[in-house]
Design a protein around this motif. Structure first.
Motif, PDB file in Angstrom:
ATOM      1  N   ARG A 149       0.826  -1.211   0.000  1.00 17.25           N
ATOM      2  CA  ARG A 149       0.000   0.000   0.000  1.00 17.25           C
ATOM      3  C   ARG A 149       0.857   1.256   0.000  1.00 17.25           C
ATOM      4  NH1 ARG A 149      -5.009  -2.045   3.955  1.00 17.25           N
ATOM      5  NH2 ARG A 149      -5.988  -3.282   2.285  1.00 17.25           N
ATOM      6  N   ARG A 188      -8.649   3.521   9.673  1.00  9.85           N
ATOM      7  CA  ARG A 188      -9.160   2.330   8.983  1.00  9.85           C
ATOM      8  C   ARG A 188     -10.675   2.402   8.816  1.00  9.85           C
ATOM      9  NH1 ARG A 188      -8.113  -4.008  10.756  1.00  9.85           N
ATOM     10  NH2 ARG A 188      -8.925  -4.949   8.838  1.00  9.85           N
ATOM     11  N   SER A 189     -11.375   2.837   9.878  1.00  5.15           N
ATOM     12  CA  SER A 189     -12.833   2.881   9.827  1.00  5.15           C
ATOM     13  C   SER A 189     -13.346   3.979   8.905  1.00  5.15           C
ATOM     14  CB  SER A 189     -13.391   3.100  11.240  1.00  5.15           C
ATOM     15  OG  SER A 189     -13.081   2.016  12.084  1.00  5.15           O
ATOM     16  N   ALA A 249     -12.553   3.450   5.179  1.00  5.22           N
ATOM     17  CA  ALA A 249     -13.395   2.443   4.534  1.00  5.22           C
ATOM     18  C   ALA A 249     -14.808   2.949   4.302  1.00  5.22           C
ATOM     19  CB  ALA A 249     -13.426   1.172   5.386  1.00  5.22           C
ATOM     20  N   ILE A 250     -15.321   3.740   5.241  1.00  9.10           N
ATOM     21  CA  ILE A 250     -16.708   4.194   5.151  1.00  9.10           C
ATOM     22  C   ILE A 250     -16.870   5.346   4.167  1.00  9.10           C
ATOM     23  CG2 ILE A 250     -18.573   5.254   6.491  1.00  9.10           C
ATOM     24  CD1 ILE A 250     -17.502   3.597   8.900  1.00  9.10           C
ATOM     25  N   SER A 309      -4.022   0.331  11.428  1.00  6.78           N
ATOM     26  CA  SER A 309      -4.841   0.783  10.293  1.00  6.78           C
ATOM     27  C   SER A 309      -4.735  -0.134   9.086  1.00  6.78           C
ATOM     28  CB  SER A 309      -4.430   2.194   9.877  1.00  6.78           C
ATOM     29  OG  SER A 309      -3.239   2.175   9.101  1.00  6.78           O
ATOM     30  N   THR A 344      -4.002   1.859   6.079  1.00  7.62           N
ATOM     31  CA  THR A 344      -4.981   2.828   5.593  1.00  7.62           C
ATOM     32  C   THR A 344      -4.466   4.255   5.694  1.00  7.62           C
ATOM     33  OG1 THR A 344      -6.717   1.335   6.356  1.00  7.62           O
ATOM     34  CG2 THR A 344      -7.384   3.551   5.771  1.00  7.62           C
ATOM     35  N   GLN A 397      -3.299   5.545   2.580  1.00  6.82           N
ATOM     36  CA  GLN A 397      -4.268   5.641   1.482  1.00  6.82           C
ATOM     37  C   GLN A 397      -5.212   6.833   1.627  1.00  6.82           C
ATOM     38  OE1 GLN A 397      -5.429   1.389   2.345  1.00  6.82           O
ATOM     39  NE2 GLN A 397      -5.505   1.283   0.117  1.00  6.82           N
TER      40      GLN A 397
END
Length: 267
Positions: free
Chosen positions: A46, A138-139, A142-143, A166, A169, A172
């Motif tokens: 990533r 991470r949350s 993703a959402i 994460s 994440t 990203q």
């Protein structure tokens, strides 16, 4: 790329891994913006996909082939390989994921650039636990959060634990370091954002009701575990929002709260 057996732990080429703290890596000499460690093949993949530049990779023998494949576009980057016991002595921790890479930190985008095309932004005020920072990234990533801003006293998202929790994440989701509220508040307002403070104040509105009428651009502000948001954050906010809860429970872990709030706002 060169695959080099680790034989001498005093080899200066291994200095990035030698019991280095996150703070020391951030201030590493000879680098433009400092270093961070990408732990696991997934996180390294990533990081590379995000355009970050590797300095070297430290691997167990079982992970050499995977590292070589990941670095096929970086043939100049050395891969140091050794047995687990020796690498644990070098780093101070066991390489459970078989691989850790030393990466050059990228230059972070400015606040205005992050806000330019965003609709849903998360602001982390003074969240000191890197585990929570990683879980939040991470949350909300993703959402559907478009960007994350962290205040001056917030834990660094490029710390090893934050990156690991994460699952990469933080490499990203666009993010940047913001200034104090005296600076950040006007920046958010000038970019058309309504500032929504997630806080248990007497006049807080229900997240359910707020999400039903949320404006085009929202900056959701979350504070540290325990203390919550500062008075400065609440004062600059346009609205205070609270998550409806049952069974007499009055708070959630900040990472869980971030996920619930972002899910409501992007539906």
């Amino acid at each position: 790329m060169p695959v080099i057996p680790v034989e001498d732990l005093s080899d200066p080429r291994l200095a990035d891994y030698a019991h280095q703290t996150d703070v020391a890596l951030r201030k590493a000499r000879g680098t433009q913006h400092g270093l961070y460690l990408a732990e696991s093949a997934l996180v390294l993949e990533r990081a590379l996909r995000a355009g970050h530049s590797p300095r070297s990779v430290l691997v167990l023998g079982s992970a050499v082939d995977e590292a070589v494949e990941l670095l096929r576009d970086h043939p100049e980057v050395p891969i140091f390989v050794g047995p687990g016991e020796l690498l644990a002595e070098l780093t101070g921790y066991i390489l459970h994921r078989g691989l850790v890479a030393s990466m050059n930190r990228p230059e972070l985008p400015g606040v205005e650039a992050l806000l330019a095309h965003a609709r849903r932004v998360v602001v982390l005020e003074d969240v000191a636990d890197p585990t929570n920072v990683g879980a939040i990234f991470r949350s909300v990533g993703a959402i559907g959060a478009d960007a994350v801003l962290v205040t001056p006293r917030c834990s660094d998202p490029f710390y090893r634990r934050a990156i690991r929790v994460s699952m990469g994440t933080v490499l990203q989701v666009p993010w940047g370091r913001a200034g104090e509220w005296s600076e950040l508040g006007p920046q958010l307002a000038a970019s058309g954002f309504e500032i929504a403070a997630l806080a248990l104040t007497p006049h807080a509105v229900s997240l359910r009701d707020y999400a039903a009428r949320a404006p085009e651009r929202v900056a959701m502000v979350l504070g540290a575990e325990g203390h919550g948001l500062t008075e400065a954050a609440i004062d600059v906010a346009d609205v205070a929002v609270q998550i409806p809860m049952a069974h007499g429970i009055d708070s959630l872990n900040v990472a869980a709260a971030a996920a619930v709030a972002m899910f409501a706002l992007v539906r």
